[in-house]
Design a protein around this motif. Structure first.
Motif, short mmCIF file in Angstrom:
data_model
loop_
_atom_site.label_atom_id
_atom_site.label_comp_id
_atom_site.label_asym_id
_atom_site.label_seq_id
_atom_site.Cartn_x
_atom_site.Cartn_y
_atom_site.Cartn_z
N LEU A 180 0.83 -1.20 0.00
CA LEU A 180 0.00 0.00 0.00
C LEU A 180 0.86 1.25 0.00
O LEU A 180 0.56 2.22 -0.71
CB LEU A 180 -0.92 -0.01 1.21
CG LEU A 180 -1.90 1.17 1.33
CD1 LEU A 180 -2.80 1.25 0.10
CD2 LEU A 180 -2.74 1.05 2.60
N VAL A 181 1.93 1.23 0.77
CA VAL A 181 2.86 2.38 0.81
C VAL A 181 3.38 2.68 -0.59
O VAL A 181 3.37 3.83 -1.06
CB VAL A 181 4.04 2.10 1.77
CG1 VAL A 181 5.11 3.17 1.62
CG2 VAL A 181 3.55 2.05 3.21
N ASP A 182 3.82 1.65 -1.29
CA ASP A 182 4.43 1.83 -2.61
C ASP A 182 3.42 2.27 -3.66
O ASP A 182 3.73 3.06 -4.56
CB ASP A 182 5.13 0.55 -3.05
CG ASP A 182 6.37 0.24 -2.22
OD1 ASP A 182 6.88 1.18 -1.59
OD2 ASP A 182 6.80 -0.93 -2.20
N VAL A 183 2.19 1.75 -3.59
CA VAL A 183 1.16 2.16 -4.54
C VAL A 183 0.86 3.66 -4.40
O VAL A 183 0.79 4.40 -5.39
CB VAL A 183 -0.14 1.35 -4.33
CG1 VAL A 183 -1.30 1.99 -5.09
CG2 VAL A 183 0.04 -0.07 -4.82
N ILE A 184 0.68 4.11 -3.17
CA ILE A 184 0.36 5.52 -2.94
C ILE A 184 1.52 6.42 -3.36
O ILE A 184 1.31 7.48 -3.97
CB ILE A 184 -0.02 5.75 -1.47
CG1 ILE A 184 -1.32 4.99 -1.15
CG2 ILE A 184 -0.20 7.24 -1.16
CD1 ILE A 184 -1.70 4.98 0.31
N ALA A 186 3.64 5.71 -5.74
CA ALA A 186 3.67 5.69 -7.21
C ALA A 186 2.63 6.63 -7.81
O ALA A 186 2.81 7.17 -8.90
CB ALA A 186 3.44 4.27 -7.72
N LEU A 187 1.53 6.85 -7.07
CA LEU A 187 0.48 7.76 -7.53
C LEU A 187 0.75 9.21 -7.15
O LEU A 187 -0.03 10.10 -7.49
CB LEU A 187 -0.87 7.32 -6.95
CG LEU A 187 -1.47 6.04 -7.53
CD1 LEU A 187 -2.66 5.58 -6.70
CD2 LEU A 187 -1.87 6.23 -8.98
N GLU A 262 -9.50 6.56 -7.09
CA GLU A 262 -9.74 7.79 -7.85
C GLU A 262 -8.47 8.25 -8.56
O GLU A 262 -8.50 8.63 -9.74
CB GLU A 262 -10.24 8.88 -6.90
CG GLU A 262 -10.51 10.22 -7.56
CD GLU A 262 -10.95 11.28 -6.56
OE1 GLU A 262 -10.90 12.47 -6.90
OE2 GLU A 262 -11.32 10.91 -5.42
N ALA A 263 -7.35 8.20 -7.83
CA ALA A 263 -6.08 8.62 -8.43
C ALA A 263 -5.65 7.66 -9.54
O ALA A 263 -5.14 8.09 -10.59
CB ALA A 263 -5.00 8.71 -7.36
N ALA A 264 -5.84 6.37 -9.34
CA ALA A 264 -5.43 5.38 -10.34
C ALA A 264 -6.24 5.51 -11.62
O ALA A 264 -5.72 5.31 -12.73
CB ALA A 264 -5.57 3.97 -9.78
N SER A 265 -7.52 5.86 -11.50
CA SER A 265 -8.37 5.99 -12.69
C SER A 265 -7.97 7.20 -13.54
O SER A 265 -8.33 7.28 -14.72
CB SER A 265 -9.84 6.12 -12.29
OG SER A 265 -10.06 7.31 -11.54
N LYS A 266 -7.22 8.13 -12.95
CA LYS A 266 -6.75 9.31 -13.68
C LYS A 266 -5.26 9.23 -14.01
O LYS A 266 -4.70 10.16 -14.58
CB LYS A 266 -7.00 10.57 -12.85
CG LYS A 266 -8.47 10.81 -12.51
CD LYS A 266 -8.61 12.01 -11.59
CE LYS A 266 -10.06 12.24 -11.20
NZ LYS A 266 -10.21 13.37 -10.25
N ASN A 273 2.38 2.09 -14.87
CA ASN A 273 3.54 1.21 -14.96
C ASN A 273 4.32 1.21 -13.64
O ASN A 273 4.80 0.18 -13.18
CB ASN A 273 4.45 1.67 -16.10
CG ASN A 273 5.66 0.76 -16.28
OD1 ASN A 273 5.52 -0.43 -16.50
ND2 ASN A 273 6.86 1.32 -16.17
N SER A 274 4.42 2.39 -13.03
CA SER A 274 5.11 2.50 -11.73
C SER A 274 4.37 1.72 -10.66
O SER A 274 4.98 1.09 -9.79
CB SER A 274 5.23 3.97 -11.32
OG SER A 274 6.03 4.70 -12.23
N ILE A 275 3.02 1.77 -10.72
CA ILE A 275 2.22 1.01 -9.75
C ILE A 275 2.46 -0.48 -9.91
O ILE A 275 2.66 -1.21 -8.94
CB ILE A 275 0.73 1.33 -9.93
CG1 ILE A 275 0.45 2.78 -9.56
CG2 ILE A 275 -0.13 0.40 -9.07
CD1 ILE A 275 -0.96 3.22 -9.88
N ILE A 276 2.46 -0.94 -11.17
CA ILE A 276 2.70 -2.36 -11.43
C ILE A 276 4.07 -2.76 -10.89
O ILE A 276 4.24 -3.82 -10.26
CB ILE A 276 2.58 -2.67 -12.93
CG1 ILE A 276 1.14 -2.46 -13.39
CG2 ILE A 276 3.04 -4.09 -13.24
CD1 ILE A 276 0.94 -2.58 -14.89
N ASP A 277 5.07 -1.91 -11.14
CA ASP A 277 6.41 -2.18 -10.62
C ASP A 277 6.41 -2.26 -9.10
O ASP A 277 7.11 -3.08 -8.50
CB ASP A 277 7.38 -1.07 -11.06
CG ASP A 277 7.87 -1.27 -12.49
OD1 ASP A 277 7.85 -2.42 -12.97
OD2 ASP A 277 8.25 -0.27 -13.13
#
Length: 528
Positions: A180-184, A186-187, A262-266, A273-277
């Motif tokens: 979760l830390v890394d996803v946020i 990346a966004l 919401e952030a991911a949809s935009k 790609n950063s999120i996937i990484d």
């Protein structure tokens, strides 16, 4: 005349040459277009292969659908095939308090969510199952809901949800805190409104998490709307000991998830790609690569339209159920399941399965709570199988009988417990590994503290850490708290202010203790 024929011939030759040149030009353009399309297709194929290769690093488990189906009632199967549940996909989301990559089991699920997707409208509803909810764990034992994942991983946790809530879940996604830390991050972070109390606890949690994850600690200095990075936002999700307790904590979790969605949809392609990484090595799921790609590629089509928690606020109370500690009691489970099916599927007057009715009766029996004719939560429920000790407003109520589980004794007072060092005192505390409740081995009862081995902290309600020596002396003389009639006890929501667990219990004259003729153990003393 000859000149005229020559001119006509020359004109015809030029026209033929022009036609040939135009045809050649069109052919070149077509060939060029085909080559460009081929190049684009090759690039797209490479991109897809690149993404698929990344997603293949996601930890997967092949859950036995047959095993899950065995624990889905026939009533639910029929409802999913031709009833109100038809056209919905339900997925379990688990957040676990581990940062070592062990996402499979042996760790409590700090977050339990159900994502219910309307396949036609693409609308999504999120429902938190409060982790301390007293439920059938999917194996006919009863404890806090987060114990199921610790005991049997996602399979048992899904069985627990299906069996207690009349659902048909067969897929799950588990994410650790680091994911979760890394996803946020990346966004680029998310915006959250904070209170003064939340700022303090947020900083306390992120200090611990920063050390564990080797990340930079950046203190949040004020309340109000703040732009939080991944560590700060994840710490915000973990805040529990403020007004609202665990109910407010799950509300924070849903808020953060909505902000992330919401952030991911935009997000741009590079951000996705950063999120996937960021998450490929920090997710554990039953979804296939194609299923993940399907959801990700259509993320802009989905919308989270509402979120809530179960048990619902007007059909729950708090009770201490023996050594299992303070639990959230659905009052009743049957009533909560009826409410849930109307909320998720628009199903009015839902009739719960026979199994849910059985579990509901057991929970009422164990806790002593039920609903009166007006739908109010009341204590004093009695049945032939009434089994455990319940607590509300700091008052303990002991029914006349106990189950074999509660009366089984052992010569080892530490049996089934685990130990850790309280970082505030240096003392050793003993806790139930499934519930986190700190236990006094001398009495076998919870002390009111909660051990969080994931953070290495010992927490008391109303405080961020223990401030006293919590090591129990197994040879110490203990006193028994006073007991009142459950019929006169006033049920309270666990979100209300809790009693100080460090306060001394009232002394009881040992001479007043009388054995319960229906019990294999001595009953606690009672006072008028």
């Amino acid at each position: 005349m000859v000149d005229t024929k020559e001119e006509i011939t020359e004109t015809d030759n030029k026209a033929d040459a022009h036609k040939k040149a135009s045809k050649a030009s069109r052919s070149r353009k077509i060939r060029t277009a085909i080559i460009i399309v081929e190049i684009i297709l090759i690039l797209l194929e490479c991109a897809v292969l690149y993404v698929v290769n990344k997603l293949d690093r996601v930890q997967r488990v092949a859950i036995s659908v047959d095993e899950l189906q065995e624990n889905i009632s026939e009533e639910v199967k029929a409802n999913a095939e031709s009833g109100q549940m038809k056209g919905y996909t339900n997925i379990a989301l688990f957040g676990v308090d581990t940062r070592t990559g062990d996402l499979e089991n042996n760790t409590r699920s700090d977050t339990i969510l159900i994502a219910s997707i309307n396949n036609t409208t693409k609308e999504v509803k999120l429902v938190s199952v409060f982790r301390d909810t007293y439920l059938n764990l999917g194996n006919d034992s009863y404890n806090k809901a987060n114990s199921a994942y610790a005991q049997g991983g996602p399979t048992q946790a899904i069985n627990m949800l299906n069996m207690n809530l009349d659902l048909n879940i067969t897929d799950f996604i588990t994410v650790g805190f680091e994911g979760l830390v890394d996803v946020i991050d990346a966004l680029g972070g998310i915006d959250i409104e904070l209170t003064d109390a939340e700022v303090k606890h947020l900083n306390d949690y992120q200090k611990i998490m920063a050390r564990q994850q080797g990340k930079e600690y950046i203190a949040v200095t004020q309340a109000g709307y703040q732009h939080l990075n991944g560590l700060q936002a994840t710490a915000y999700c973990r805040i529990r000991y403020t007004s609202g307790d665990d109910f407010k904590r799950t509300e924070r979790q849903r808020e953060v998830l909505e902000k992330v969605f919401e952030a991911a949809s935009k997000a741009s392609l590079s951000e996705l790609n950063s999120i996937i990484d960021a998450v490929t090595d920090e997710i554990y799921t039953s979804l296939s690569t194609s299923e993940i790609l399907g959801y990700v590629s259509n993320i802009t089509s989905y919308s989270i339209v509402d979120t809530t928690g179960i048990p619902t606020s007007d059909m729950r109370t708090g009770a201490t159920v023996g050594r299992k500690g303070s639990c959230v009691i659905p009052v009743t489970l049957e009533a909560n399941v009826i409410w849930l099916h109307e909320y998720l599927f628009g199903e009015e007057n839902y009739s719960p399965s026979s199994k849910v009715l059985e579990y509901s009766e057991k929970i009422q029996s164990d806790s002593g709570y039920t609903l009166d004719e007006d739908g109010n939560v009341v204590s004093g429920y009695r049945s032939s199988s009434t089994t455990t000790t319940t607590t509300t407003s700091g008052t303990t109520t002991t029914p006349s009988t106990t189950t074999q589980e509660d009366t089984t004794t052992t010569t080892d007072p530490y049996a089934g417990l685990m130990s850790m060092t309280d970082p505030n005192t240096g003392a050793t505390v003993w806790y139930d590994p499934y519930t986190g409740a700190v236990i006094d081995p001398a009495t076998g009862q919870p002390t009111g503290a909660m051990a969080d081995p994931a953070t290495g902290n010992v927490v008391y309600p109303g405080g961020s850490g223990s401030g006293q020596n919590t090591t129990p002396d197994p040879n110490a003389q203990t006193t028994t708290p006073a007991v009142t009639d459950p019929a006169t006890a006033t049920p309270t929501d666990p979100s209300a202010t809790t009693v100080d667990p460090n306060a001394a219990a009232p002394a009881v004259d040992p001479s007043t203790t009388t054995p319960d003729p229906n019990s294999t153990t001595a009953a606690p003393a009672t006072t008028n």
